[in-house]
Design a protein around this motif. Sequence first.
Motif, mmCIF file in Angstrom:
data_model
loop_
_atom_site.group_PDB
_atom_site.id
_atom_site.type_symbol
_atom_site.label_atom_id
_atom_site.label_comp_id
_atom_site.label_asym_id
_atom_site.label_seq_id
_atom_site.Cartn_x
_atom_site.Cartn_y
_atom_site.Cartn_z
ATOM 1 N N GLU A 72 9.033 6.121 -1.727
ATOM 2 C CA GLU A 72 8.788 5.696 -0.351
ATOM 3 C C GLU A 72 7.374 5.137 -0.198
ATOM 4 N N SER B 196 7.242 1.708 -1.818
ATOM 5 C CA SER B 196 7.928 0.722 -0.976
ATOM 6 C C SER B 196 7.049 0.321 0.199
ATOM 7 N N ARG B 197 6.350 1.294 0.766
ATOM 8 C CA ARG B 197 5.464 0.998 1.896
ATOM 9 C C ARG B 197 4.290 0.140 1.449
ATOM 10 N N GLU C 70 5.602 -3.323 0.982
ATOM 11 C CA GLU C 70 5.847 -3.877 2.303
ATOM 12 C C GLU C 70 4.537 -4.316 2.965
ATOM 13 N N ARG D 32 3.268 -7.516 1.298
ATOM 14 C CA ARG D 32 4.086 -8.650 1.735
ATOM 15 C C ARG D 32 3.737 -9.059 3.161
ATOM 16 N N ALA D 33 3.560 -8.070 4.039
ATOM 17 C CA ALA D 33 3.208 -8.374 5.421
ATOM 18 C C ALA D 33 1.830 -9.029 5.493
ATOM 19 N N VAL E 268 5.445 -2.527 10.380
ATOM 20 C CA VAL E 268 4.576 -3.007 9.306
ATOM 21 C C VAL E 268 3.353 -2.097 9.272
#
Length: 285
Positions: free
Chosen positions: A14, A17-18, A21, A24-25, A121
């Motif tokens: 997790e 993944s964060r 993320e 990417r953001a 995000v």
Amino acid sequence: MERVAAAKPEKTFEERSRLVEGVRAYGLIVAMWLRSTMAYRASFVMTTLGNFVATGLDFVTIMLMFSHVDVLGGFTLPEVALLYGTSATAFGLCDLVLGSMDRLGRRVRDGTLDTLLVRPVPVLAQVAADRFALRRVGRITQGLLVLGYALLTLDIAWTPLKVAMLPLMVLSGAAVFGAVFVVGAAFQFYAQDASEVQNAFTYGGTTLLQYPPSVFAKDLVRGVTFVVPLAFVSWLPALYVLGRDYPLDLPRWVAFLPPVVAAGCWVLAGLAWRVGLRAYRSTGS
């Protein structure tokens, strides 16, 4: 026991993944600001040149000093240029990527941080990428030019370790400055108007590192070595490249610690950010 063992990999996945993320953001927000910047290319060129000239005045000041003296704290102009070039380039990279962190206090005061909290995000990625300013490449370019002058002028007995030290110190230095930016932003959750305190350690720190450690009091050198470890940005690794003795009688192997110091700083910065974010209270506006 089995439940605990199974929970740890799930939590790690997790967190990864964060992180992905968030990266990417950050990239998407930066791309948006880049498109906005390139819509006014003449303005971009002028502001970049202005940034280049404004930051270059710092080195002009150093050159004016050397027009009256041959050495400064036992260092020649090319040696000081090496200190200047590495610290300015490292800070320029950090300022480009995370320079918007000092806007957090304003968002906390006017309540606009709430709009970032409701988005799916990571808040840190949004704050870091907010109003991404490509004009800051002017500072990086100026730092690289001074660094190039130093490398062409200095008579250094190059070894593979010394060659590897140059990119290592620049990238690690940028990471150290980045951690300071994040810690300063986390402090603004409480102070709300502490951007100048943050700038004292970031912009003030890079100005400090542009001069030899021998011109400063030992207590100050200890402070930027053991408390806020800015000495690992350029002083300690640069002194290894120059073949000079370290301040405070430190062993020579400390020159190779910048990546370790940067990693430790980011662990502390991450903890400070989480604590600060949890302590945030909306203005209600």
